[in-house]
Every structure is written in structure tokens, then in C-alpha cells.
Scaffold this motif. Sequence first.
Motif, mmCIF file in Angstrom:
data_model
loop_
_atom_site.group_PDB
_atom_site.id
_atom_site.type_symbol
_atom_site.label_atom_id
_atom_site.label_comp_id
_atom_site.label_asym_id
_atom_site.label_seq_id
_atom_site.Cartn_x
_atom_site.Cartn_y
_atom_site.Cartn_z
ATOM 1 N N LYS A 1 40.109 25.383 35.396
ATOM 2 C CA LYS A 1 41.458 25.203 35.939
ATOM 3 C C LYS A 1 41.593 25.928 37.268
ATOM 4 N N ARG A 2 41.069 27.143 37.331
ATOM 5 C CA ARG A 2 41.162 27.903 38.571
ATOM 6 C C ARG A 2 40.297 27.273 39.654
ATOM 7 N N LEU A 3 39.124 26.790 39.287
ATOM 8 C CA LEU A 3 38.245 26.133 40.252
ATOM 9 C C LEU A 3 38.915 24.890 40.829
ATOM 10 N N SER A 4 39.605 24.131 39.995
ATOM 11 C CA SER A 4 40.298 22.936 40.452
ATOM 12 C C SER A 4 41.347 23.282 41.503
ATOM 13 N N VAL B 1 33.697 30.680 41.171
ATOM 14 C CA VAL B 1 35.132 30.959 41.258
ATOM 15 C C VAL B 1 35.375 32.261 42.008
ATOM 16 N N ALA B 2 34.565 33.275 41.743
ATOM 17 C CA ALA B 2 34.724 34.557 42.441
ATOM 18 C C ALA B 2 34.520 34.395 43.947
ATOM 19 N N ALA B 3 33.541 33.595 44.340
ATOM 20 C CA ALA B 3 33.285 33.370 45.770
ATOM 21 C C ALA B 3 34.453 32.634 46.427
ATOM 22 N N LEU B 4 34.989 31.623 45.746
ATOM 23 C CA LEU B 4 36.126 30.894 46.300
ATOM 24 C C LEU B 4 37.380 31.761 46.360
ATOM 25 N N GLU B 5 37.555 32.603 45.358
ATOM 26 C CA GLU B 5 38.681 33.545 45.398
ATOM 27 C C GLU B 5 38.564 34.438 46.627
ATOM 28 N N ASP B 6 37.332 34.877 46.914
ATOM 29 C CA ASP B 6 37.111 35.727 48.074
ATOM 30 C C ASP B 6 37.380 34.967 49.375
ATOM 31 N N MET B 7 37.021 33.682 49.416
ATOM 32 C CA MET B 7 37.305 32.868 50.601
ATOM 33 C C MET B 7 38.805 32.691 50.814
ATOM 34 N N ASN B 8 39.549 32.649 49.704
ATOM 35 C CA ASN B 8 41.005 32.578 49.731
ATOM 36 C C ASN B 8 41.520 31.452 50.630
ATOM 37 N N PRO B 9 41.134 30.210 50.349
ATOM 38 C CA PRO B 9 41.576 29.097 51.198
ATOM 39 C C PRO B 9 43.093 28.925 51.147
ATOM 40 N N GLN B 10 43.649 28.555 52.292
ATOM 41 C CA GLN B 10 45.097 28.416 52.411
ATOM 42 C C GLN B 10 45.445 27.026 52.927
ATOM 43 N N PRO B 11 46.463 26.397 52.360
ATOM 44 C CA PRO B 11 46.869 25.073 52.858
ATOM 45 C C PRO B 11 47.482 25.204 54.246
#
Length: 276
Positions: free
Chosen positions: A50-53, A253-263
Motif C-alpha cells: 500500500k505504501r509502495l503504491s 519502500v525505505a529508499a522511496l521514502e528517503d527520496m520523498n517524491p512530491q506532486p
Amino acid sequence: MQFKLPKTPAVYVEGKDFKLADVDPDDITPFKRRPDDKADAEPRLIELRKRLSVLQELLYAEHKRSLLIVLQAMDTGGKDGAIENLLTGVNPAGVQVATFKAPSKEELDHDFLWRVHAHAPKQGHITVFNRSHYEDVLITRVHGLIDEKTCQQHYDDINNFEQLLRHSGTRILKFFLHISKEEQAQRLQARLDDPAKNWKFDPNDLKERAYWDDYQAAYEAALRNCSSEKAPWFVVPANHKWARDLAITEIVVAALEDMNPQPPEPDFDVKAQVIE
């Protein structure tokens, strides 16, 4: 490491002293679940999916950076299963899977990175390599198709290629799915025993299995020479599929959280919009 690693059985390859033999393919710590009970891992996997999505949608909307995930393994190592698990529930519009088999004649007419570069992720996308540019320092080395000097040059070329991708906004995660020789034998036999899985069996896998020790040495050398803080290799104990899947998903998921993409910010006045 560019981000805080979650606790998993996966081992981050750091330094030239790394030894593949030191990683137990059966390791499931710190998960501490029954190694054959996939159901035990399901609640956490559902949460991570869910978080990855959500993160993937944000990365796609941001459209500035990308994520490349490289999967390598011995035959029957579980690359297809790991990909199926990882991409469950994500938007296919923002995902690409590239599989690299034996190079074609046209590909052989170019440098070894030519066919790979074309599949590098676009901005906003997650791309998974099922096998990769590392094949050119693995099977080629094991079968003596390149000499040691050429192999070392390929390591440098790979590192420079991955640096180029990073400079272009691509985060890189590389996973070696580590199974034991005994586990491989069981998985090969399972493909023979089940008529529905006969199609997965390739007699050539038995020929390559005879080079098991040579492949282990080739992988170890590649991991040592091509793992860095910004393009890390992780060795994932993969005898137990549920632990493999959980470890990979935790790290992604941890790597993407670190990237913290923003719309992106809307280029219009949201409050002024009236829907009648």
C-alpha cells in the motif's frame, strides 16, 4: 548508505573484503517467522505494498526522478517471483520490467551497455532489470569469453554508467538473490515433477549448474567492485521466498521514502474552479 536501512536479512555489500560465503541463504532474521509459512509475512507485505503504491504514484506525478531496481540471481533464484511480489498493486503506467537474455547479433555489434541504456527508467518511472548489464561480468567471465583485464574494464564502465544514471536523477538499488546449491537442486526438480512447470525447465540450466563455484566467485567479484553508497548491492538470503520478498520490499519502500517524491503544484487557481 543514502538512506536508513530497515532491519532485514539482506546484507549491504560494503568494501573489498566482502565474502558471499558469509551470507547464509537460509537467514530470516530479524523477521523471526516460521520459514515455510508465507502467511506470516502477508500482513506486513500488504502494508508495504500500500505504501509502495502511494510512493510510486507520487514519483510518477513529480516526474523529475526515477528508480532503477536490478535483480540478479543464479538460475531458479526467484527473480520472476520477486518482481511479481514487488509490483503487486502498483500502477503499470509508471513501471517497466526489462529482461536481458543472451544478446542478439545486433546487440553484439555494439558496446555491452548499448542494449541496457535504452531501458534505463524515464523520469517518474520505476524500472526493474531482470538480469542486467552485470551479465557481461558474470557468464562471460565464467566461460572465459573475456579476460581479466577486460573484466576489470567492464567494472569501471559499469560504475561510470551507473554514475551517469545517478547524475540524471535515477536512484539505483541492486539485489542479488542468494540461494544455496541444495535449494537450486530442489527447485529444478520441482520444475520436472510438476507438468504445469515443465516449461520453466531448461536443460541448459544443468550445464550452468556445473559452474556453480565459478559463478559464486564471479558474483562476489562483481559485488565487491560495483557496490557503493549511491549504487548499493544487497545480498538477499533467498531460500525462503517470503523472507526474500519482504526484505526487498522493505528496502525499496525505505529508499522511496528517503527520496520523498512530491506532486507538482497546480498551474491554475484551484479555488477558482467551479464544477456545475
